[in-house]
Scaffold this motif. Sequence first.
Motif, PDB file in Angstrom:
ATOM      1  N   ALA B  48       0.843  -1.204   0.000  1.00  0.00           N
ATOM      2  CA  ALA B  48       0.000   0.000   0.000  1.00  0.00           C
ATOM      3  C   ALA B  48       0.876   1.251   0.000  1.00  0.00           C
ATOM      4  O   ALA B  48       2.075   1.197   0.282  1.00  0.00           O
ATOM      5  N   VAL B  49       0.256   2.379  -0.335  1.00  0.00           N
ATOM      6  CA  VAL B  49       0.941   3.656  -0.247  1.00  0.00           C
ATOM      7  C   VAL B  49       1.260   3.927   1.222  1.00  0.00           C
ATOM      8  O   VAL B  49       0.429   3.675   2.095  1.00  0.00           O
ATOM      9  N   ASP B  50       2.457   4.430   1.502  1.00  0.00           N
ATOM     10  CA  ASP B  50       2.880   4.523   2.904  1.00  0.00           C
ATOM     11  C   ASP B  50       1.967   5.381   3.771  1.00  0.00           C
ATOM     12  O   ASP B  50       1.859   5.163   4.958  1.00  0.00           O
ATOM     13  N   GLU B  51       1.312   6.381   3.177  1.00  0.00           N
ATOM     14  CA  GLU B  51       0.513   7.250   4.042  1.00  0.00           C
ATOM     15  C   GLU B  51      -0.963   6.887   4.089  1.00  0.00           C
ATOM     16  O   GLU B  51      -1.784   7.687   4.512  1.00  0.00           O
ATOM     17  N   THR B  52      -1.312   5.685   3.657  1.00  0.00           N
ATOM     18  CA  THR B  52      -2.703   5.290   3.797  1.00  0.00           C
ATOM     19  C   THR B  52      -2.917   4.726   5.209  1.00  0.00           C
ATOM     20  O   THR B  52      -1.986   4.542   5.962  1.00  0.00           O
ATOM     21  N   VAL B  56      -6.367  -0.298   5.580  1.00  0.00           N
ATOM     22  CA  VAL B  56      -6.174  -0.570   4.148  1.00  0.00           C
ATOM     23  C   VAL B  56      -4.870  -1.340   3.933  1.00  0.00           C
ATOM     24  O   VAL B  56      -4.806  -2.266   3.118  1.00  0.00           O
ATOM     25  N   MET B  60      -4.487  -5.098   2.116  1.00  0.00           N
ATOM     26  CA  MET B  60      -3.551  -5.500   1.052  1.00  0.00           C
ATOM     27  C   MET B  60      -2.770  -6.747   1.470  1.00  0.00           C
ATOM     28  O   MET B  60      -2.547  -7.649   0.665  1.00  0.00           O
ATOM     29  N   CYS B 101      -1.892  -2.370  -6.834  1.00  0.00           N
ATOM     30  CA  CYS B 101      -0.790  -2.521  -5.881  1.00  0.00           C
ATOM     31  C   CYS B 101      -0.321  -3.956  -5.665  1.00  0.00           C
ATOM     32  O   CYS B 101       0.805  -4.178  -5.267  1.00  0.00           O
ATOM     33  N   GLU B 267      -4.955   8.718  10.205  1.00  0.00           N
ATOM     34  CA  GLU B 267      -5.192   8.887   8.767  1.00  0.00           C
ATOM     35  C   GLU B 267      -6.645   8.701   8.396  1.00  0.00           C
ATOM     36  O   GLU B 267      -7.009   8.919   7.261  1.00  0.00           O
TER      37      GLU B 267
END
Lengths: 366, 331
Positions: B48-52, B56, B60, B101, B267
């Motif tokens: 995943a995107v690091d700042e999600t 979430v 993944m 992803c 977040e």
Amino acid sequence: MKVTFPHMGTLYIPLRLLFTNLGLEVVVPPPISKETMNLGVRHSPEGACLPFKLTLGNYLEAAALGADTFFMAQGYGLCRFGFYTEVQQKIMRELGYDCNMALVNISQNVLQNLLRRLKELSGKSYLQVLRAVRLALVGIKVLDDLEKLLYKVRPRELRKGESTKVYQNTLARLERASSVSELRRVGSEGLQELAAVSQDPNRTPLRVGILGEFYVVLEPFTSSDVERRLGEMGVEITKYLYPSDWVSFHMFMQLFRIFKEHKSAAEAARPYLAYNVSGDGLQTVGQTILCAEEGFDGIVQLYPFTCMPEIVAKHLLPKVSDDYRIPVLSLGLDEHSGNAGFVTRLEAYVDLLNRRKSLMGREAAK
Amino acid sequence: MAKVGIPRALFYYDYFPLWQAFFEALGHQVMVSDATNKGILEDGIKRAVDETCLPVKLYMGHVQNLRDRVDYLFIPRLVSLEEKHFSCPKFIGLPDMVRGCVPNLPPILDVLVDLTDNKKLTRSSLLELGKLLGASPAQVGGAYQAGLQAHRSYRARLKQGWSHEEGIRGSRPETLAEPENLLRVALLSHPYNICDSWASNNLMGKLKRMGAAVTTADALSLGYLRQKANTLSEQIYWTFEKKLAGAAMHYLETREVDGIILVMAFECGPDSLVTELIEREVRDKLPVMTLCMDEHTGEAGIMTRLEAFVDMIVRQKSRQEAAAAKEWAEA
């Protein structure tokens, strides 16, 4: 009653015009500064996004100047924006401000809601309200046109900073304009003056698309003025989010049930993101593809840290960037973004784009 | 018969019995990913995107855990579960985010649920899913009814005080008479933040060990919660957050609990505003604490805060009891 509204780029000019024209007393909040940010951050929930904190800062600074009526958009949706006012109102009441929220629901029937709210605020007839709205819309259009030309001239100017100076001069004159004809006259004078800035005709600047979340794309304070910095590094930027486009879609096309907005961007995005995730997430993905096809050199994605729609887009951008061979720089913005770190990243990115362009040029020559 | 994989994350805790009954009625085998462990979390963080948000990222990881042993992955696109109410943008983009992803995926069954703008599309996407699995519209309709049936009995069990895990398992260990608890705490959060005992640092278990009886928003009926939420704000347009607000207002009014603990993922967009609203409403009237968690949250830090919170409630309670006794003696 003293009306105020949050800042977003140059929108304060048409908004002030709108309210003064309706005979209302207006308090324009002081321009967004470090103090605005600190004030907003101190009273906001820690996890709220940057636009929440800055708009709250605007309200608090305006309230200190005597404002008591806060004009803002609201609605239901997916992203947090529609819920801002509910929480901000509670915070301000607890701080002891007697505040009256003048909200316009933008989930549907934007134009009708706006006219009704303005009529209620000012006590004027619908005709007078319509006239004032028209004045503001002309202002919005004039400002957007100026900005678009500015982005073309800036990377080509011979004396660094000249176009910015001309632009700011025009803004100051627009602030004093009070009729449709005056707005148009000052606007076209401004366009002529910008075009007359001495430019290097041989320069072919890099082309970069600025995409991302509406507020931070429009409010230069949030991104340490990324558009001026890129322009002065010799980059021609293109934006796809303008208040005038928003207005023409949400206020007028919706009236006739024409839903064409960003259709091409949504279609382009479909293989990667098949559903609207609210905010500008879908457009960020789709427009990146359209820009790549148009031959842009790069994309800068701007978004408030923790912005949900843009995080969805960010999950998909690496793949789009690979497939379409376009470098994407994603910049998450919040109260901790420092100027120096920001500039370093932009410089490195522009260096990369320049190098890439010259390598590709050499390859093509072979 | 195909193997349909369902990740043990996000709305698994809300809808698993429904989905399981649906696929089994169509004659397929349902497979669930392993319980969260370190490897799953690490895979998720990598994908995943690091700042999600952590939920979430975990999702993944669970997808990766499942992908090699199933024929299909079931990842619904939950846009709107009731009119004019929505879920978070990340839930809406979920099937796309997973595709973008996690590589080497089996086909994804991404049924659309949008009851605000696209009711027709919701129906047809369910039929399409059936077609993909070789089922006729009538069979899909039957399976859907079986799913609803399972969902209703799951909800009924939750309302009787079963935990999510017990509800999904469908059985509850025979316990002796409920121990007399020192205090009662409402743990208000998205189920995925508190039911995954590994990812939540076993928050629920810790509270129980401290002698607290724990209740969640799912023990109350949805219609009632919605109605209660309106007393806080009529504007809340997220289905899940509306439940939390409704539960907070319920406990504030009835005083059935001694304190409220709000748990949110760092977040989390909707929670960042709605928990603030709840906390501001509740904090002068009832003990309340917000715990914000992510993958860096340490067990010791959580423990300290829980102990402090519980101690505070116990002290406050005994002081109140002493005051009441004194009043009674004087009268």
